[in-house]
Design an enzyme around this catalytic site. Structure first.
Site: not given
Ligand code: GLY
Length: 389
Positions: A171, A108
Protein backbone atom coordinates in the site's frame (compact mmCIF):
# COMPACT_ATOMS: atom_id res chain seq x y z
CA UNK A 1 -6.40 12.40 -22.79
CA UNK A 2 -4.81 10.10 -25.37
CA UNK A 3 -7.87 7.86 -25.85
CA UNK A 4 -11.09 9.59 -26.79
CA UNK A 5 -14.53 8.21 -26.08
CA UNK A 6 -17.28 7.81 -28.67
CA UNK A 7 -19.83 10.66 -28.57
CA UNK A 8 -22.52 8.44 -27.02
CA UNK A 9 -20.15 7.33 -24.27
CA UNK A 10 -19.12 10.94 -23.65
CA UNK A 11 -22.78 11.84 -23.07
CA UNK A 12 -23.15 8.93 -20.66
CA UNK A 13 -20.05 10.02 -18.71
CA UNK A 14 -21.45 13.55 -18.53
CA UNK A 15 -24.72 12.21 -17.11
CA UNK A 16 -22.82 10.32 -14.42
CA UNK A 17 -20.87 13.44 -13.55
CA UNK A 18 -24.16 15.34 -13.12
CA UNK A 19 -25.43 12.62 -10.81
CA UNK A 20 -22.26 12.65 -8.71
CA UNK A 21 -22.21 16.44 -8.60
CA UNK A 22 -25.88 16.65 -7.55
CA UNK A 23 -25.32 14.03 -4.89
CA UNK A 24 -22.15 15.63 -3.60
CA UNK A 25 -23.76 19.05 -3.26
CA UNK A 26 -25.99 17.43 -0.64
CA UNK A 27 -23.31 15.18 0.88
CA UNK A 28 -20.84 18.04 1.34
CA UNK A 29 -23.36 19.99 3.44
CA UNK A 30 -24.48 16.99 5.49
CA UNK A 31 -20.89 15.87 6.17
CA UNK A 32 -19.12 19.21 6.21
CA UNK A 33 -17.98 18.92 9.82
CA UNK A 34 -17.08 15.25 9.59
CA UNK A 35 -14.07 13.29 8.44
CA UNK A 36 -15.88 10.21 7.16
CA UNK A 37 -14.42 6.77 6.58
CA UNK A 38 -17.63 5.04 5.49
CA UNK A 39 -21.36 5.47 5.14
CA UNK A 40 -23.30 3.22 7.50
CA UNK A 41 -26.94 2.81 6.48
CA UNK A 42 -26.35 5.71 4.12
CA UNK A 43 -24.91 8.07 6.76
CA UNK A 44 -21.24 9.07 6.97
CA UNK A 45 -19.45 8.23 10.20
CA UNK A 46 -17.04 10.79 11.65
CA UNK A 47 -13.46 9.83 12.49
CA UNK A 48 -12.84 13.29 13.95
CA UNK A 49 -15.41 12.73 16.68
CA UNK A 50 -13.12 12.05 19.61
CA UNK A 51 -15.97 10.97 21.87
CA UNK A 52 -16.27 7.77 19.80
CA UNK A 53 -14.69 4.41 20.53
CA UNK A 54 -12.10 4.61 17.75
CA UNK A 55 -9.61 6.79 19.71
CA UNK A 56 -6.82 8.58 17.92
CA UNK A 57 -5.36 5.62 15.96
CA UNK A 58 -8.57 4.69 14.21
CA UNK A 59 -9.95 8.22 14.60
CA UNK A 60 -7.99 11.31 13.62
CA UNK A 61 -5.01 9.20 12.51
CA UNK A 62 -7.13 6.88 10.39
CA UNK A 63 -5.40 6.26 7.05
CA UNK A 64 -8.42 7.17 4.91
CA UNK A 65 -9.01 10.59 6.48
CA UNK A 66 -7.75 12.46 3.41
CA UNK A 67 -10.22 10.97 0.96
CA UNK A 68 -13.35 12.99 1.71
CA UNK A 69 -11.38 16.19 1.11
CA UNK A 70 -9.84 14.46 -1.92
CA UNK A 71 -13.30 14.03 -3.48
CA UNK A 72 -14.11 17.67 -2.70
CA UNK A 73 -10.86 18.94 -4.26
CA UNK A 74 -11.44 16.81 -7.34
CA UNK A 75 -14.94 18.23 -7.76
CA UNK A 76 -13.65 21.74 -7.03
CA UNK A 77 -11.05 21.61 -9.77
CA UNK A 78 -13.59 20.10 -12.19
CA UNK A 79 -16.34 22.67 -11.59
CA UNK A 80 -14.68 25.59 -9.76
CA UNK A 81 -17.38 25.76 -7.08
CA UNK A 82 -15.67 27.42 -4.09
CA UNK A 83 -17.90 25.69 -1.58
CA UNK A 84 -16.00 22.43 -2.22
CA UNK A 85 -12.73 24.14 -1.29
CA UNK A 86 -14.21 25.66 1.89
CA UNK A 87 -15.42 22.30 3.14
CA UNK A 88 -12.27 20.42 2.10
CA UNK A 89 -10.25 22.78 4.32
CA UNK A 90 -12.25 21.76 7.40
CA UNK A 91 -10.73 18.24 7.28
CA UNK A 92 -7.29 19.63 6.57
CA UNK A 93 -7.40 21.93 9.60
CA UNK A 94 -8.83 19.29 11.92
CA UNK A 95 -6.02 16.94 10.96
CA UNK A 96 -3.42 19.35 12.38
CA UNK A 97 -4.12 17.71 15.73
CA UNK A 98 -2.43 14.55 14.37
CA UNK A 99 0.85 16.41 14.00
CA UNK A 100 0.67 17.65 17.57
CA UNK A 101 -0.27 14.24 18.94
CA UNK A 102 2.49 12.66 16.79
CA UNK A 103 2.19 9.25 18.48
CA UNK A 104 0.36 6.81 16.28
CA UNK A 105 1.21 8.45 12.97
CA UNK A 106 2.20 5.77 10.49
CA UNK A 107 3.36 5.54 6.87
CA UNK A 108 -0.11 6.46 5.58
CA UNK A 109 0.66 10.14 5.93
CA UNK A 110 0.75 10.18 2.10
CA UNK A 111 -2.81 8.90 1.89
CA UNK A 112 -3.78 11.50 4.51
CA UNK A 113 -2.04 14.69 3.36
CA UNK A 114 -1.75 14.35 -0.43
CA UNK A 115 -5.53 14.61 -0.97
CA UNK A 116 -5.87 17.35 1.69
CA UNK A 117 -3.00 19.80 2.20
CA UNK A 118 -0.98 19.06 -0.93
CA UNK A 119 -4.08 19.15 -3.14
CA UNK A 120 -5.02 22.48 -1.53
CA UNK A 121 -1.54 23.91 -2.09
CA UNK A 122 -1.40 22.69 -5.68
CA UNK A 123 -4.79 24.20 -6.49
CA UNK A 124 -4.75 27.39 -4.45
CA UNK A 125 -1.15 28.06 -3.43
CA UNK A 126 -2.12 28.07 0.27
CA UNK A 127 1.19 28.26 2.15
CA UNK A 128 -0.17 26.73 5.37
CA UNK A 129 -1.06 23.70 3.27
CA UNK A 130 2.46 23.53 1.83
CA UNK A 131 3.84 23.52 5.40
CA UNK A 132 1.52 20.65 6.34
CA UNK A 133 2.52 18.65 3.28
CA UNK A 134 6.22 19.13 3.96
CA UNK A 135 5.81 18.19 7.61
CA UNK A 136 4.03 14.99 6.59
CA UNK A 137 6.77 14.23 4.03
CA UNK A 138 9.42 14.57 6.72
CA UNK A 139 7.50 12.19 8.98
CA UNK A 140 7.34 9.67 6.13
CA UNK A 141 11.05 10.04 5.30
CA UNK A 142 11.81 9.47 8.98
CA UNK A 143 10.30 5.97 8.74
CA UNK A 144 12.91 4.84 6.25
CA UNK A 145 15.03 1.88 7.32
CA UNK A 146 18.42 2.38 5.59
CA UNK A 147 19.63 -1.20 6.24
CA UNK A 148 16.63 -2.78 4.50
CA UNK A 149 15.88 0.18 2.19
CA UNK A 150 12.19 0.19 3.00
CA UNK A 151 9.69 2.48 4.70
CA UNK A 152 8.28 1.00 7.87
CA UNK A 153 4.52 0.60 7.66
CA UNK A 154 2.80 0.49 11.01
CA UNK A 155 3.75 1.14 14.63
CA UNK A 156 4.03 -1.37 17.41
CA UNK A 157 0.60 -1.96 18.86
CA UNK A 158 0.26 -2.53 22.58
CA UNK A 159 0.02 -6.24 23.20
CA UNK A 160 0.75 -7.08 19.54
CA UNK A 161 1.61 -10.74 18.99
CA UNK A 162 4.09 -9.91 16.28
CA UNK A 163 6.71 -7.16 16.27
CA UNK A 164 6.28 -5.10 13.15
CA UNK A 165 9.27 -2.79 13.16
CA UNK A 166 10.58 -4.54 10.02
CA UNK A 167 7.27 -4.62 8.15
CA UNK A 168 6.65 -2.98 4.81
CA UNK A 169 3.37 -3.22 2.87
CA UNK A 170 2.51 -2.78 -0.80
CA UNK A 171 0.00 0.00 0.00
CA UNK A 172 2.96 2.32 0.68
CA UNK A 173 3.36 2.80 -3.07
CA UNK A 174 0.61 5.41 -2.58
CA UNK A 175 2.42 7.18 0.25
CA UNK A 176 5.71 7.72 -1.53
CA UNK A 177 4.28 10.24 -4.04
CA UNK A 178 4.36 12.62 -1.06
CA UNK A 179 8.16 12.25 -1.14
CA UNK A 180 8.33 12.88 -4.89
CA UNK A 181 6.32 16.05 -4.33
CA UNK A 182 8.55 17.22 -1.43
CA UNK A 183 11.69 16.74 -3.55
CA UNK A 184 10.26 18.87 -6.31
CA UNK A 185 8.96 21.48 -3.93
CA UNK A 186 12.23 21.83 -2.02
CA UNK A 187 14.54 21.09 -4.93
CA UNK A 188 16.12 18.46 -2.69
CA UNK A 189 16.66 14.95 -4.06
CA UNK A 190 16.72 13.18 -0.68
CA UNK A 191 12.97 12.56 -0.51
CA UNK A 192 12.86 11.16 -4.04
CA UNK A 193 15.90 9.00 -3.27
CA UNK A 194 14.12 7.46 -0.28
CA UNK A 195 10.97 6.91 -2.35
CA UNK A 196 12.92 5.19 -5.11
CA UNK A 197 14.91 3.01 -2.72
CA UNK A 198 11.59 1.90 -1.23
CA UNK A 199 10.02 1.31 -4.66
CA UNK A 200 13.07 -0.73 -5.73
CA UNK A 201 12.75 -2.88 -2.61
CA UNK A 202 9.03 -3.30 -3.29
CA UNK A 203 9.74 -4.44 -6.87
CA UNK A 204 12.22 -6.99 -5.60
CA UNK A 205 10.28 -8.51 -2.73
CA UNK A 206 6.57 -7.97 -3.29
CA UNK A 207 6.13 -9.08 -6.89
CA UNK A 208 5.83 -12.82 -7.46
CA UNK A 209 6.99 -14.69 -10.58
CA UNK A 210 3.44 -14.76 -11.99
CA UNK A 211 3.00 -10.99 -11.59
CA UNK A 212 0.83 -11.20 -8.47
CA UNK A 213 1.69 -9.18 -5.37
CA UNK A 214 2.27 -10.00 -1.72
CA UNK A 215 0.74 -7.73 0.90
CA UNK A 216 3.30 -7.68 3.74
CA UNK A 217 7.05 -8.30 3.74
CA UNK A 218 8.98 -8.59 6.99
CA UNK A 219 12.63 -7.62 7.10
CA UNK A 220 15.04 -7.84 10.00
CA UNK A 221 14.94 -4.24 11.19
CA UNK A 222 18.62 -4.35 12.29
CA UNK A 223 20.32 -6.12 9.39
CA UNK A 224 17.70 -5.28 6.76
CA UNK A 225 17.66 -8.92 5.62
CA UNK A 226 14.47 -10.37 4.16
CA UNK A 227 12.76 -12.62 6.69
CA UNK A 228 9.33 -13.66 5.41
CA UNK A 229 6.02 -12.55 3.89
CA UNK A 230 2.66 -12.36 5.69
CA UNK A 231 -0.85 -12.78 4.32
CA UNK A 232 -2.38 -9.49 5.50
CA UNK A 233 -5.87 -8.45 4.45
CA UNK A 234 -6.39 -11.13 1.81
CA UNK A 235 -7.71 -14.67 2.06
CA UNK A 236 -4.49 -16.19 3.37
CA UNK A 237 -0.74 -16.47 3.11
CA UNK A 238 0.32 -16.74 -0.53
CA UNK A 239 -3.04 -15.52 -1.88
CA UNK A 240 -3.77 -12.48 -4.08
CA UNK A 241 -5.57 -9.75 -2.18
CA UNK A 242 -7.06 -7.71 -5.00
CA UNK A 243 -6.65 -4.26 -3.47
CA UNK A 244 -2.98 -5.02 -2.92
CA UNK A 245 -2.69 -5.86 -6.62
CA UNK A 246 -4.25 -2.50 -7.45
CA UNK A 247 -2.02 -0.51 -5.09
CA UNK A 248 0.85 -2.04 -7.08
CA UNK A 249 -0.60 -1.44 -10.58
CA UNK A 250 -1.48 2.18 -10.05
CA UNK A 251 1.33 2.78 -7.51
CA UNK A 252 4.16 1.64 -9.79
CA UNK A 253 2.59 3.56 -12.69
CA UNK A 254 2.72 6.67 -10.48
CA UNK A 255 6.34 6.04 -9.50
CA UNK A 256 7.11 5.82 -13.21
CA UNK A 257 5.28 9.12 -13.83
CA UNK A 258 7.24 10.84 -11.07
CA UNK A 259 10.68 9.43 -11.90
CA UNK A 260 10.67 8.11 -15.49
CA UNK A 261 12.27 4.84 -14.28
CA UNK A 262 11.20 2.28 -16.86
CA UNK A 263 11.31 -0.72 -14.48
CA UNK A 264 8.44 0.80 -12.52
CA UNK A 265 6.31 0.95 -15.64
CA UNK A 266 7.25 -2.63 -16.56
CA UNK A 267 6.25 -3.73 -13.06
CA UNK A 268 2.90 -1.93 -13.25
CA UNK A 269 2.23 -3.62 -16.60
CA UNK A 270 3.19 -7.06 -15.30
CA UNK A 271 0.82 -6.80 -12.35
CA UNK A 272 -1.90 -5.32 -14.57
CA UNK A 273 -1.60 -8.27 -16.98
CA UNK A 274 -1.88 -10.69 -14.09
CA UNK A 275 -4.91 -8.79 -12.73
CA UNK A 276 -6.65 -8.70 -16.10
CA UNK A 277 -6.03 -12.41 -16.59
CA UNK A 278 -7.87 -13.13 -13.35
CA UNK A 279 -10.91 -10.91 -13.89
CA UNK A 280 -14.17 -12.78 -14.32
CA UNK A 281 -16.46 -12.16 -17.29
CA UNK A 282 -18.62 -9.79 -15.25
CA UNK A 283 -15.62 -7.70 -14.20
CA UNK A 284 -16.79 -7.54 -10.59
CA UNK A 285 -13.73 -7.83 -8.38
CA UNK A 286 -13.53 -10.28 -5.44
CA UNK A 287 -11.68 -9.43 -2.21
CA UNK A 288 -9.04 -11.97 -3.12
CA UNK A 289 -8.49 -13.77 -6.42
CA UNK A 290 -7.78 -16.96 -4.46
CA UNK A 291 -10.80 -16.86 -2.15
CA UNK A 292 -13.34 -19.72 -2.31
CA UNK A 293 -16.05 -19.28 -4.98
CA UNK A 294 -18.70 -19.04 -2.26
CA UNK A 295 -19.42 -16.71 -0.58
CA UNK A 296 -18.57 -14.49 -3.54
CA UNK A 297 -17.40 -11.50 -1.50
CA UNK A 298 -16.50 -8.42 -3.50
CA UNK A 299 -14.32 -5.37 -3.12
CA UNK A 300 -15.48 -2.47 -5.27
CA UNK A 301 -12.62 -0.41 -3.86
CA UNK A 302 -10.16 -2.66 -5.69
CA UNK A 303 -12.24 -2.29 -8.86
CA UNK A 304 -12.22 1.53 -8.60
CA UNK A 305 -8.46 1.75 -7.93
CA UNK A 306 -7.86 -0.72 -10.77
CA UNK A 307 -9.99 1.43 -13.09
CA UNK A 308 -7.73 4.42 -12.34
CA UNK A 309 -4.58 2.33 -12.68
CA UNK A 310 -5.62 0.82 -16.02
CA UNK A 311 -6.70 4.21 -17.35
CA UNK A 312 -3.34 5.63 -16.29
CA UNK A 313 -1.49 2.81 -18.06
CA UNK A 314 -3.59 3.44 -21.17
CA UNK A 315 -2.50 7.06 -21.04
CA UNK A 316 1.18 6.35 -20.42
CA UNK A 317 1.48 3.58 -23.03
CA UNK A 318 -0.41 5.54 -25.73
CA UNK A 319 -0.84 3.36 -28.89
CA UNK A 320 0.27 0.28 -26.94
CA UNK A 321 -2.17 1.07 -24.17
CA UNK A 322 -5.55 0.54 -25.85
CA UNK A 323 -6.30 -2.72 -24.01
CA UNK A 324 -5.46 -1.14 -20.65
CA UNK A 325 -7.67 1.87 -21.36
CA UNK A 326 -10.52 -0.45 -22.37
CA UNK A 327 -10.14 -2.53 -19.21
CA UNK A 328 -10.21 0.64 -17.11
CA UNK A 329 -13.34 1.82 -18.89
CA UNK A 330 -14.99 -1.57 -18.47
CA UNK A 331 -14.24 -1.69 -14.73
CA UNK A 332 -15.66 1.81 -14.35
CA UNK A 333 -18.76 1.01 -16.42
CA UNK A 334 -19.56 -2.15 -14.45
CA UNK A 335 -19.23 -0.29 -11.15
CA UNK A 336 -21.48 2.45 -12.48
CA UNK A 337 -24.19 0.06 -13.68
CA UNK A 338 -24.12 -2.36 -10.76
CA UNK A 339 -22.53 -0.91 -7.65
CA UNK A 340 -23.27 2.82 -7.48
CA UNK A 341 -25.79 4.61 -5.32
CA UNK A 342 -26.43 8.05 -6.82
CA UNK A 343 -29.28 8.87 -4.46
CA UNK A 344 -28.99 12.37 -3.04
CA UNK A 345 -30.32 11.17 0.34
CA UNK A 346 -27.42 8.85 1.13
CA UNK A 347 -23.77 9.72 1.71
CA UNK A 348 -21.91 6.82 0.06
CA UNK A 349 -21.55 6.06 -3.64
CA UNK A 350 -19.87 2.67 -4.12
CA UNK A 351 -21.38 -0.42 -2.57
CA UNK A 352 -19.72 -3.76 -1.72
CA UNK A 353 -16.38 -2.41 -0.62
CA UNK A 354 -14.34 -4.65 1.69
CA UNK A 355 -11.55 -3.78 4.09
CA UNK A 356 -10.27 -7.32 4.43
CA UNK A 357 -11.38 -10.87 3.68
CA UNK A 358 -11.65 -11.99 7.29
CA UNK A 359 -13.02 -8.77 8.76
CA UNK A 360 -16.73 -8.92 9.43
CA UNK A 361 -17.70 -5.31 10.12
CA UNK A 362 -15.84 -4.02 7.04
CA UNK A 363 -16.96 -6.54 4.42
CA UNK A 364 -19.17 -5.35 1.57
CA UNK A 365 -19.83 -1.90 2.96
CA UNK A 366 -19.22 1.61 1.60
CA UNK A 367 -15.84 3.35 1.98
CA UNK A 368 -15.06 6.98 1.27
CA UNK A 369 -11.77 6.02 -0.38
CA UNK A 370 -13.64 3.80 -2.84
CA UNK A 371 -15.82 6.79 -3.68
CA UNK A 372 -12.68 8.87 -4.17
CA UNK A 373 -11.18 6.48 -6.75
CA UNK A 374 -14.53 6.17 -8.49
CA UNK A 375 -14.74 9.97 -8.82
CA UNK A 376 -11.12 10.14 -9.96
CA UNK A 377 -11.81 7.54 -12.68
CA UNK A 378 -14.89 9.49 -13.76
CA UNK A 379 -12.92 12.72 -14.06
CA UNK A 380 -10.16 10.94 -15.95
CA UNK A 381 -12.75 9.83 -18.49
CA UNK A 382 -13.89 13.47 -18.80
CA UNK A 383 -10.29 14.53 -19.36
CA UNK A 384 -10.44 16.46 -16.10
CA UNK A 385 -7.79 14.45 -14.33
CA UNK A 386 -6.09 16.22 -11.45
CA UNK A 387 -3.17 14.17 -10.18
CA UNK A 388 -3.38 13.99 -6.40
CA UNK A 389 -0.97 11.06 -5.85
N1 GLY B 1 -4.08 0.77 2.94
C1 GLY B 1 -4.90 -0.13 3.63
C2 GLY B 1 -5.89 -0.83 2.80
O1 GLY B 1 -5.82 -0.86 1.59
O2 GLY B 1 -6.78 -1.41 3.39
Amino acid sequence: MFWTLEEEKKGWIQEIYQKVERKYRQVRERSKDKIPAMAINGVHDDRSDTSKEWGIDNGLNWWTNGFFAGILWQLYQAGKDERYAEIARISEEKMDACFLAYYGLHHDVGFMWLPTAVADYRLTGNLDSRRRGLLAANLLAGRFNPAGKFIRAWNELDGAKERNRGWAIIDCMFNIPLLYWASEELDDPRYRQIAMLHADTAMRYFIRENGSVRHIIEFDAESGNYLRSHGGQGYGHGSSWTRGQTWAIYGFALSYLHTGKKEYLDTAVRVADYFKGRLNAECLVPIDFDQPAEPAYEDSTAAAIAACGFLELGEILKERGKGYFETGLRLFSVLTEKRCDFSEDTDGILQKCSGSYHGTSDREVNFVYADYYYVEALLRLMDKRFLIF
